[in-house]
Design a protein around this motif. Structure first.
Motif, PDB file in Angstrom:
ATOM      1  N   HIS A  15      43.045 -52.327  23.051  1.00  0.00           N
ATOM      2  CA  HIS A  15      44.286 -52.963  23.286  1.00  0.00           C
ATOM      3  C   HIS A  15      45.005 -52.188  24.423  1.00  0.00           C
ATOM      4  CE1 HIS A  15      46.371 -50.100  21.085  1.00  0.00           C
ATOM      5  NE2 HIS A  15      45.468 -50.525  19.894  1.00  0.00           N
ATOM      6  N   LYS A 246      48.074 -55.685  15.471  1.00  0.00           N
ATOM      7  CA  LYS A 246      48.045 -57.246  15.700  1.00  0.00           C
ATOM      8  C   LYS A 246      49.337 -57.953  15.586  1.00  0.00           C
ATOM      9  CE  LYS A 246      43.028 -58.127  14.819  1.00  0.00           C
ATOM     10  NZ  LYS A 246      42.081 -57.901  13.831  1.00  0.00           N
ATOM     11  N   ASP A 250      49.177 -60.539  20.644  1.00  0.00           N
ATOM     12  CA  ASP A 250      47.577 -60.218  21.356  1.00  0.00           C
ATOM     13  C   ASP A 250      47.798 -59.387  22.593  1.00  0.00           C
ATOM     14  OD1 ASP A 250      45.372 -60.061  21.840  1.00  0.00           O
ATOM     15  OD2 ASP A 250      44.726 -62.421  21.753  1.00  0.00           O
ATOM     16  N   ARG A 252      44.946 -57.159  23.308  1.00  0.00           N
ATOM     17  CA  ARG A 252      43.801 -56.961  23.495  1.00  0.00           C
ATOM     18  C   ARG A 252      43.580 -57.273  25.078  1.00  0.00           C
ATOM     19  NH1 ARG A 252      40.607 -61.048  19.490  1.00  0.00           N
ATOM     20  NH2 ARG A 252      42.299 -62.485  20.367  1.00  0.00           N
ATOM     21  N   SER A 254      40.560 -57.801  26.405  1.00  0.00           N
ATOM     22  CA  SER A 254      39.869 -59.138  26.684  1.00  0.00           C
ATOM     23  C   SER A 254      40.589 -60.241  26.774  1.00  0.00           C
ATOM     24  CB  SER A 254      38.778 -58.898  25.680  1.00  0.00           C
ATOM     25  OG  SER A 254      39.608 -58.952  24.322  1.00  0.00           O
ATOM     26  N   THR A 255      41.719 -60.124  26.143  1.00  0.00           N
ATOM     27  CA  THR A 255      42.678 -61.310  26.196  1.00  0.00           C
ATOM     28  C   THR A 255      43.127 -61.609  27.493  1.00  0.00           C
ATOM     29  OG1 THR A 255      42.858 -61.288  23.756  1.00  0.00           O
ATOM     30  CG2 THR A 255      44.315 -62.867  25.025  1.00  0.00           C
ATOM     31  N   TYR A 256      43.871 -60.600  27.742  1.00  0.00           N
ATOM     32  CA  TYR A 256      44.511 -60.544  29.264  1.00  0.00           C
ATOM     33  C   TYR A 256      43.287 -60.849  30.596  1.00  0.00           C
ATOM     34  CZ  TYR A 256      48.177 -57.815  27.188  1.00  0.00           C
ATOM     35  OH  TYR A 256      49.301 -57.659  26.274  1.00  0.00           O
ATOM     36  N   GLU A 258      40.826 -62.755  29.833  1.00  0.00           N
ATOM     37  CA  GLU A 258      40.323 -64.251  29.762  1.00  0.00           C
ATOM     38  C   GLU A 258      41.607 -65.060  30.448  1.00  0.00           C
ATOM     39  OE1 GLU A 258      39.511 -64.675  25.661  1.00  0.00           O
ATOM     40  OE2 GLU A 258      37.959 -63.541  26.225  1.00  0.00           O
ATOM     41  N   GLN A 259      42.803 -64.503  30.223  1.00  0.00           N
ATOM     42  CA  GLN A 259      43.839 -65.331  30.649  1.00  0.00           C
ATOM     43  C   GLN A 259      44.059 -65.271  32.208  1.00  0.00           C
ATOM     44  OE1 GLN A 259      46.868 -63.319  28.333  1.00  0.00           O
ATOM     45  NE2 GLN A 259      46.986 -64.763  26.853  1.00  0.00           N
TER      46      GLN A 259
END
Ligand code: GLU
Ligand code: ZN
Length: 295
Positions: A15, A246, A250, A252, A254-256, A258-259
């Motif tokens: 994160h 958590k 979010d 993470r 990986s989430t940023y 993907e966004q």
């Protein structure tokens, strides 16, 4: 030769707080002053904490590091491929009577142990099994962990961020495990053997590991290695003042990704929150306070 390291644990997603610590390690390793003396950066995957390791997390951590623009000179080294090295170090400690087999359960220690000196630490081990001496019979495989004898003396080191840190390992930490009951090495043992054999001279990591630094210094000395310099950096906290987790949403990497968030934004946030100028790196500039997430 000087060396730093990036040491992700593939126990979950990386994160924003992890990114900030990795960037500090990276900037320090790449800063001009150190480059002149030839500092290299090593990537090491700390996957010995078996039940918590997630199969997807190693590749993701490597992708996260690359995404935020971090590169390294050697590795990835994978700890589970280096088990024989940890076993050799353990054998030396057994021969030197620096460790003893401990059959206590977590509950035994919780009930008989004394209150920890450091925050977020388990109870101090009551010494139940410590009368064992090298050569005494070893309990049945799987029924014990090897525990390191914490010495009753003052240990001090000069942290690059926190200044002089001192404690008495026996009184403040107690004897600590260096293997699990299933025989696999614990974090403390694997980290020390790797940092020693990889020639690590500077350890940059979160300040939640300060108590572990004393354990590791004792292990370095017991194995005949000199400890590295430590920089225990502030953590990123959630808006409630607790360590980023958590429940804070979010964060993470990986989430940023993907966004479609630009990695430069994360680097810029890390620069602002640490107050470090990567082009002119100086530990003196580091913002010493834990920072509240405002990304
Ligand atoms: N693998 C640890 C973590 O990700 C870091 C341990 C260390 O830097 O010594 O929290
Ligand atoms: Zn015990």
């Amino acid at each position: 030769m000087n060396a730093g390291r990036l040491a992700p644990s593939p126990t979950g997603a990386q994160h924003l707080g992890n990114a900030r610590t990795y960037l500090l390690a990276y900037w320090s390793a790449r800063s001009t002053g150190i480059k002149e003396t030839g500092k290299k950066l090593i990537l090491r995957i700390e996957d010995v904490d078996s039940p918590r390791v997630k199969p997807w997390a190693m590749a993701q951590a490597i992708e996260d590091l690359r995404w935020i623009g971090i590169d390294w000179d050697e590795g990835p080294f994978i700890q589970t491929e280096r088990l024989d090295l940890y076993q050799k170090a353990l054998d030396r400690l057994i021969q030197a009577n620096q460790v003893f087999p401990c059959t206590c359960t977590r509950k035994d220690i919780e009930e008989a142990g004394s209150a920890p000196h450091f925050d977020h630490e388990p109870k101090i081990y009551p010494g139940t099994c410590s009368c064992w001496q090298t050569g005494d019979p070893i309990p049945e495989t799987g029924s014990f962990s090897w525990r390191f004898r914490a010495a009753d003396h003052m240990v001090s080191f000069n942290d690059l961020v926190l200044g002089t840190q001192s404690c008495n390992p026996a009184k403040d930490l107690g004897d600590f495990p260096i293997t699990q009951k299933n025989g696999s090495p614990s974090y403390q043992l694997a980290v020390v053997v790797d940092d020693a054999l990889m020639g690590i001279t500077e350890v940059v990591r979160g300040n939640d590991l300060i108590a572990s630094a004393f354990r590791q210094i004792e292990l370095f000395n017991a194995l005949g290695y000199s400890p590295p310099t430590f920089a225990h950096v502030p953590l990123v906290l959630g808006p409630d003042g607790r360590r980023l987790a958590k429940r804070h949403g979010d964060t993470r990497l990986s989430t940023y990704r993907e966004q479609g968030i630009a990695p430069e934004r994360i680097v810029q946030w890390a620069i602002e929150s640490t107050q470090i100028d990567p082009a002119n790196f100086d530990w003196q500039d580091l913002n010493r306070d834990d920072v509240t997430l405002d990304f």
